[in-house]
Scaffold this active site. Structure first.
Site, PDB file in Angstrom:
ATOM      1  CG  HIS A  18      -1.827  -1.170   1.313  1.00 20.37           C
ATOM      2  ND1 HIS A  18      -3.059  -1.264   0.695  1.00 20.37           N
ATOM      3  CD2 HIS A  18      -1.641  -2.357   1.960  1.00 20.37           C
ATOM      4  CE1 HIS A  18      -3.601  -2.436   0.971  1.00 20.37           C
ATOM      5  NE2 HIS A  18      -2.765  -3.122   1.727  1.00 20.37           N
ATOM      6  CB  SER A  23      16.213  18.742 -16.005  1.00 25.58           C
ATOM      7  OG  SER A  23      15.605  20.024 -15.926  1.00 25.58           O
TER       8      SER A  23
END
EC number: 4.2.1.2
Length: 467
Positions: free
Chosen positions: A188, A318
């Site tokens: 989870h 980037s």
């Protein structure tokens, strides 16, 4: 000015570029279906050439086609397979749903080229007829599905399965190499009990092994060929031995286990074999997407993420942030997996939409199927070479996160009970304490007891990674 010649089909005479081998029906398709940029895949064109080659050989052996014509057709088909006439197959995917125009494209090219081989000319005076000779004992309705199956099976066997096996081997090696590295598990997206990095990766290996078995299980149906069914599956205008012998010939020249379909009505009316095979490919895409996502999460950072593994730094990430490097191979894999899942929807719709004796979504189905195979094969090769093979553990970070995890408290369940263990974890989390400090403060156990009972290396079980 473009020089033209006159070609003729059942609808009349039409002008065709003189330097092209195609004929009237190809020209009509070019003029009537100027839709998008997707062309028939090269592997499908080659599968059509293989089909025509096999048919010519069997028709000659059965005494149905003159030896000199059969020889010329076979030579012309071999030229296509060698890539000599690649620009002669310009038709769009978006054409008749039976693939008739691409079948006739191949018939016309082989007929004109075979005529030249025999010393004749292209066009209406050619020595080899596209229908009577190249298409003898055939219909587009059995030729095109046959070529689809040939192209699909060869693509799976020669491209996808080897890359799937190679990636599986790489991850299996990593699983064994990292078998002793205890790390925190996560469920989870929350901390869970420990396991080894090798165990975690062994799950990925097992996923890929299951996918390989599912894909291999789909191959026998794909190996069934429609050729010999002609127009509706009855075998009209074919020799009684033709269907079996042409499948055997295709099996011989491809070294693949092709057989004649036991029920030609199913072979013409459905795309079920490719629907089911693509379902297995979709399953592989789902597994690859999970693996790629796990890798990029585990490699997230480098300082503010999970950072338990390092992956190769292949290129700048980037245009504005200096030094940034991204998990680009993982991103490419997840994108192509999305495309495969979209292809599966299209193939399912096409397979479900046939009517009566013929499915007429075939060009779209094979276009998407072959794209899926290429995407998955190339994607696995790239991911394997530029990412998976370079995965390395960050042992310091793994140890840090393991020791900070509150879920190590699970080891105390059998000693002090679930409720007290939960109280220890909650107090530690709320007050910023270690589990040991919380347990001792609550008076539930001593330092020595905690050290004896909470040992991550003993919490990973005896499950050995890989096989």
């Amino acid at each position: 000015m473009v020089t033209v010649r006159r070609e003729k089909d059942s609808m009349g005479v039409i002008e065709v570029p003189a330097d092209k081998l195609w004929g009237a029906q190809t020209q009509r398709s070019l003029e009537h279906f100027r839709i998008s940029t997707e062309k028939m895949p090269v592997s499908l064109i080659h599968a059509l050439a293989l089909t025509k080659r096999a048919a010519a050989k069997v028709n000659q052996d059965l005494g149905l086609l003159a030896a000199e014509k059969a020889s010329a057709i076979i030579e012309a088909a071999d030229e296509v397979l060698a890539g000599k006439h690649a620009d002669e197959f310009p038709l769009a995917i978006w054409q008749t749903g039976s693939g008739t125009q691409s079948n006739m494209n191949m018939n016309e090219v082989l007929a004109n080229r075979a005529s030249e081989i025999l010393g004749g000319v292209r066009g209406m005076e050619r020595k080899v007829h596209p229908n009577d000779d190249v298409n003898k004992s055939q219909s587009s309705n059995d030729v095109f599905p046959t070529a689809m199956h040939v192209a699909a099976l060869l693509a799976l066997r020669e491209h996808l399965i080897p890359q799937l096996s190679a990636l599986t081997d790489t991850l299996r090696d990593k699983s064994h190499a990292f078998a002793d590295i205890v790390k925190i598990g996560r469920t989870h997206l929350q901390d869970a009990t420990p396991l080894t990095l090798g165990q975690e990766i062994s799950g990925w290996v097992a996923m890929l092994e299951h996918n390989l078995r599912h894909i291999e299980h789909s191959l026998p149906h794909v190996a069934e060929l429609a050729l010999g069914g002609t127009a509706v599956g009855t075998g009209l205008n074919t020799h009684p031995e033709y269907a079996r012998r042409v499948a055997e010939e295709l099996a011989t020249i491809t070294a693949a286990p092709f057989v004649t379909a036991p029920n030609k009505f199913e072979a013409l009316a459905t795309c079920d074999a490719l629907v089911q095979a693509h379902g297995a490919l979709k399953g592989l895409a789902a597994s690859l997407m999970k693996i790629a996502n796990d890798v990029r999460w585990l490699a997230s950072g480098p300082r503010c993420g999970i950072g338990e593994i390092a992956i190769p730094e292949n290129e700048p990430g980037s245009s504005i942030m200096p030094g940034k490097v991204n998990p680009t191979q993982c991103e490419a894999v997840t994108m192509l997996c999305c495309q495969v899942m979209g292809n599966d929807v299209a193939i399912n719709m096409g397979g479900a939409s046939g009517n009566f004796e013929l499915n007429v979504y075939r060009p779209m189905v094979i276009h998407n199927f072959l794209q899926t195979v290429r995407l998955l094969a190339d994607g696995m090769a790239s991911f394997n070479q530029h990412c998976a093979s370079g995965i390395e553990p960050n042992r310091e970070r793994i140890t840090q996160l393991l020791n900070e995890s509150l879920m190590l408290v699970t080891a105390l369940n059998t000693h002090i009970g679930y409720d007290k263990a939960a109280e220890i974890a909650k107090k530690a989390h709320k007050e910023g304490l270690t589990l040991k400090a919380s347990a001792v403060a609550l008076g539930y156990l001593s330092d020595a007891e905690f050290d004896a009972w909470v040992r991550p290396e003993l919490m990973v079980g005896s499950m050995t990674p890989g096989r």
